[in-house]
Write a protein that holds these residues in place. Structure first.
Motif, PDB file in Angstrom:
ATOM      1  N   LEU A 109       0.830  -1.207   0.000  1.00 57.12           N
ATOM      2  CA  LEU A 109       0.000   0.000   0.000  1.00 57.12           C
ATOM      3  C   LEU A 109       0.864   1.257   0.000  1.00 57.12           C
ATOM      4  CD1 LEU A 109      -2.848  -1.021   2.467  1.00 57.12           C
ATOM      5  CD2 LEU A 109      -2.891  -1.036  -0.044  1.00 57.12           C
ATOM      6  N   LEU A 113      -4.496   2.753   4.542  1.00 64.17           N
ATOM      7  CA  LEU A 113      -5.587   2.252   3.707  1.00 64.17           C
ATOM      8  C   LEU A 113      -6.529   3.384   3.305  1.00 64.17           C
ATOM      9  CD1 LEU A 113      -6.951  -0.181   2.396  1.00 64.17           C
ATOM     10  CD2 LEU A 113      -8.146  -0.578   4.552  1.00 64.17           C
ATOM     11  N   VAL A 156      -4.645   5.423   0.468  1.00 65.80           N
ATOM     12  CA  VAL A 156      -4.499   4.800  -0.849  1.00 65.80           C
ATOM     13  C   VAL A 156      -5.840   4.478  -1.488  1.00 65.80           C
ATOM     14  CG1 VAL A 156      -2.182   3.917  -0.419  1.00 65.80           C
ATOM     15  CG2 VAL A 156      -4.138   2.473   0.039  1.00 65.80           C
ATOM     16  N   THR A 212      -5.574  -0.353  -5.299  1.00 64.76           N
ATOM     17  CA  THR A 212      -5.837  -0.817  -3.932  1.00 64.76           C
ATOM     18  C   THR A 212      -6.675  -2.091  -3.977  1.00 64.76           C
ATOM     19  OG1 THR A 212      -5.748   1.459  -3.124  1.00 64.76           O
ATOM     20  CG2 THR A 212      -6.772  -0.174  -1.689  1.00 64.76           C
TER      21      THR A 212
END
Length: 92
Positions: free
Chosen positions: A22, A62, A65, A73
């Motif tokens: 990520l 998270l 991204v 992703t």
């Protein structure tokens, strides 16, 4: 569903490698201005302390991204077998 809840469902054994993937997405993103400065600072904070794989670090990463490149992703989530998270994050 909140990002923290999504991260809680990720097995601990996957978090380190997932956070690296990520982070690669974030660093390669074309439009980094989509990430707020406060979120970028939080990610940097966890990265400097080698804590990106922690629940809080991965939650912030998270969130960043998913907004920067939802397709990449989703691909990473698929690669890691995290299909439920992929479905939640998929672009509409």
């Amino acid at each position: 569903m909140e990002y923290r809840e999504l991260v809680k469902s990720i097995p601990l054994t996957l978090r380190e490698t997932l956070s690296e993937k990520l982070m690669d997405i974030m660093l390669e993103a074309k439009d980094g201005s989509k990430v707020s400065s406060s979120l970028a600072k939080m990610i940097l904070f966890y990265w400097q302390r080698d804590q990106l794989a922690s629940e809080a670090g991965l939650t912030n990463l998270l969130k960043a991204v998913a907004g920067l490149d939802p397709i990449k992703t989703a691909t990473v989530m698929d690669d890691f077998g995290l299909k439920e998270i992929k479905l939640v994050l998929r672009p509409i």
